[in-house]
Design an enzyme around this catalytic site. Structure first.
Site, PDB file in Angstrom:
ATOM      1  N   ASN A 210       0.887  -1.166   0.000  1.00 50.26           N
ATOM      2  CA  ASN A 210       0.000   0.000   0.000  1.00 50.26           C
ATOM      3  C   ASN A 210       0.924   1.214   0.000  1.00 50.26           C
ATOM      4  O   ASN A 210       1.479   1.575   1.036  1.00 50.26           O
ATOM      5  CB  ASN A 210      -0.887  -0.032   1.253  1.00 50.26           C
ATOM      6  CG  ASN A 210      -1.708   1.248   1.404  1.00 50.26           C
ATOM      7  OD1 ASN A 210      -1.779   2.057   0.479  1.00 50.26           O
ATOM      8  ND2 ASN A 210      -2.316   1.415   2.565  1.00 50.26           N
TER       9      ASN A 210
ATOM     10  N   LYS B 133       0.300   4.251  -0.356  1.00 54.07           N
ATOM     11  CA  LYS B 133      -0.288   5.472   0.229  1.00 54.07           C
ATOM     12  C   LYS B 133       0.020   6.675  -0.670  1.00 54.07           C
ATOM     13  O   LYS B 133      -0.096   6.554  -1.882  1.00 54.07           O
ATOM     14  CB  LYS B 133       0.197   5.648   1.670  1.00 54.07           C
ATOM     15  CG  LYS B 133      -0.039   4.377   2.499  1.00 54.07           C
ATOM     16  CD  LYS B 133       0.125   4.578   3.977  1.00 54.07           C
ATOM     17  CE  LYS B 133      -0.149   3.254   4.690  1.00 54.07           C
ATOM     18  NZ  LYS B 133      -0.136   3.357   6.143  1.00 54.07           N
TER      19      LYS B 133
ATOM     20  N   HIS C 196      -9.536   1.625   4.185  1.00 53.47           N
ATOM     21  CA  HIS C 196      -8.317   1.739   4.992  1.00 53.47           C
ATOM     22  C   HIS C 196      -8.571   2.676   6.168  1.00 53.47           C
ATOM     23  O   HIS C 196      -9.323   3.640   6.043  1.00 53.47           O
ATOM     24  CB  HIS C 196      -7.164   2.254   4.119  1.00 53.47           C
ATOM     25  CG  HIS C 196      -5.850   2.163   4.825  1.00 53.47           C
ATOM     26  ND1 HIS C 196      -5.426   3.130   5.700  1.00 53.47           N
ATOM     27  CD2 HIS C 196      -4.896   1.207   4.816  1.00 53.47           C
ATOM     28  CE1 HIS C 196      -4.254   2.766   6.194  1.00 53.47           C
ATOM     29  NE2 HIS C 196      -3.909   1.601   5.671  1.00 53.47           N
TER      30      HIS C 196
ATOM     31  N   GLU D  62      -6.931   4.993   7.387  1.00 51.45           N
ATOM     32  CA  GLU D  62      -6.659   6.420   7.120  1.00 51.45           C
ATOM     33  C   GLU D  62      -7.837   7.070   6.398  1.00 51.45           C
ATOM     34  O   GLU D  62      -8.135   8.237   6.596  1.00 51.45           O
ATOM     35  CB  GLU D  62      -5.352   6.548   6.317  1.00 51.45           C
ATOM     36  CG  GLU D  62      -4.146   6.266   7.196  1.00 51.45           C
ATOM     37  CD  GLU D  62      -2.961   5.648   6.495  1.00 51.45           C
ATOM     38  OE1 GLU D  62      -2.882   5.719   5.253  1.00 51.45           O
ATOM     39  OE2 GLU D  62      -2.108   5.066   7.201  1.00 51.45           O
TER      40      GLU D  62
ATOM     41  N   GLU E 253      -6.084  -4.751  10.095  1.00 50.96           N
ATOM     42  CA  GLU E 253      -5.048  -3.779  10.417  1.00 50.96           C
ATOM     43  C   GLU E 253      -5.385  -3.071  11.729  1.00 50.96           C
ATOM     44  O   GLU E 253      -6.167  -2.117  11.744  1.00 50.96           O
ATOM     45  CB  GLU E 253      -4.937  -2.739   9.296  1.00 50.96           C
ATOM     46  CG  GLU E 253      -4.562  -3.340   7.960  1.00 50.96           C
ATOM     47  CD  GLU E 253      -3.877  -2.331   7.050  1.00 50.96           C
ATOM     48  OE1 GLU E 253      -2.756  -2.623   6.629  1.00 50.96           O
ATOM     49  OE2 GLU E 253      -4.442  -1.256   6.801  1.00 50.96           O
TER      50      GLU E 253
ATOM     51  N   GLY F  59       2.121   2.062  10.848  1.00 52.33           N
ATOM     52  CA  GLY F  59       3.144   3.106  10.756  1.00 52.33           C
ATOM     53  C   GLY F  59       3.772   3.475  12.088  1.00 52.33           C
ATOM     54  O   GLY F  59       4.491   4.464  12.207  1.00 52.33           O
TER      55      GLY F  59
ATOM     56  N   SER G 291       2.901  -2.354  10.379  1.00 55.05           N
ATOM     57  CA  SER G 291       4.333  -2.483  10.679  1.00 55.05           C
ATOM     58  C   SER G 291       4.881  -3.882  10.394  1.00 55.05           C
ATOM     59  O   SER G 291       5.747  -4.388  11.097  1.00 55.05           O
ATOM     60  CB  SER G 291       4.628  -2.081  12.129  1.00 55.05           C
ATOM     61  OG  SER G 291       4.259  -0.734  12.352  1.00 55.05           O
TER      62      SER G 291
HETATM   63  P1  PGA Z   1       2.549   0.090   7.696  1.00 55.97           P
HETATM   64  O1  PGA Z   1       1.143   0.396   6.984  1.00 55.97           O
HETATM   65  O2  PGA Z   1       3.062  -1.195   7.146  1.00 55.97           O
HETATM   66  O3  PGA Z   1       3.420   1.271   7.332  1.00 55.97           O
HETATM   67  O4  PGA Z   1       2.283   0.010   9.178  1.00 55.97           O
HETATM   68  C1  PGA Z   1       0.227  -0.644   6.726  1.00 55.97           C
HETATM   69  C2  PGA Z   1      -1.017  -0.068   6.106  1.00 55.97           C
HETATM   70  O5  PGA Z   1      -1.455   1.011   6.529  1.00 55.97           O
HETATM   71  O6  PGA Z   1      -1.600  -0.666   5.180  1.00 55.97           O
END
Ligand code: PGA
Length: 251
Positions: A9, A11, A95, A97, A167, A173, A213
């Site tokens: 992803n 982003k 997601h 976010e 998630e 993150g 992560s």
């Molecule tokens: P990350 O993000 O691996 O940077 O924690 C995962 C995601 O938001 O899909």
């Protein structure tokens, strides 16, 4: 047997001019891991370059969102027919976010998911609790609500085009990963909810990714769990070597 699926992803991180190189690096670095389905989900503006670079490779290209209407007066939005026309095969939906910053709800997740599947693409539907919800003992309630509303009217036949991504919001993150046991517990819960919604047999065929992560150092033990069928990778998807390390762990 469920084939593992590892999806990056990206982003809002990669320029159109940088896209072809990253997709080619990912394709080269993961080409020997045939047991894993490899996907890069890119910003909409990167999609043409990503699709062109992935052409003839095993890498599938995905989008990070899609609108539920096929066309019309929705300034700034991108429809499923547009994504299909551009060569997109997967779409991330809901997601955290998007839920947190852009007003995504379980109802809009449901509309988008059904539109993506109806258009013939695979929907990667994200669910997961915040730290506050987990600490308040609301984990089961939150996942239950996200699944039942988000997947309303999604049929057993639709599930061939469905991937769920668990998630935990507190792990995205942050460098904090759910332990393999914590993740497995929620993955098993998700599969049991799916069984109720679409039947046990179908639920056994749906891939459930872990995201938050995930990196080469922790991927193997997460992917070894019985209900963890892949990963949705943010930060570590931006470096082909790290991403390939995760794919290797799933092979
Ligand atoms: P990350 O993000 O691996 O940077 O924690 C995962 C995601 O938001 O899909």
């Amino acid at each position: 047997m469920r084939k593992k699926i590892i999806a990056g992803n990206w982003k809002m991180n990669v320029l159109p001019s940088e896209t072809a190189e990253l997709v080619k690096e990912v394709a080269a670095a993961t080409k020997d891991f045939a047991n894993v389905e490899v996907v890069c989900c890119t910003p909409a503006i990167d999609i043409p370059a990503a699709v062109a670079a992935a052409c003839g490779t095993h890498v599938g290209i995905g989008a990070e969102n899609a609108h539920w209407e096929a066309k019309g007066a929705f300034t700034g939005e991108i429809s499923c027919p547009m994504l299909v026309d551009a060569g997109v095969k997967y779409v991330i939906i809901g997601h955290s976010e998007r839920r947190q910053y852009f007003g995504e709800t379980d109802e809009t997740v449901n509309k988008r998911t059904r539109a993506v599947i109806a258009a013939g693409m695979t929907a990667i539907v994200c669910v997961g609790e915040t730290l506050e919800e987990r600490e308040a003992g609301k984990l089961v309630e939150v996942i239950e609500r996200q699944m039942t509303t988000g997947l309303k009217d999604v049929t057993a036949a639709d599930c061939a085009k469905l991937v769920i991504a668990y998630e935990p919001v507190w792990a995205i993150g942050t460098g904090k990963t759910a332990t393999p046991d914590q993740a497995q517990e929620v993955h098993a819960l998700i599969r049991s909810i799916l069984a109720r919604l679409v039947g046990e047999e179908t639920a056994q065929t749906v891939r459930i990714q872990y995201g938050g992560s995930m990196k080469p150092a922790n991927a193997a033990e997460l992917l070894a769990k019985p209900d963890i069928d892949g990963g949705l990778i943010g930060g570590a998807a931006l470096k082909a070597g790290d991403f390939a390390g995760i794919v290797a762990a799933g092979n």
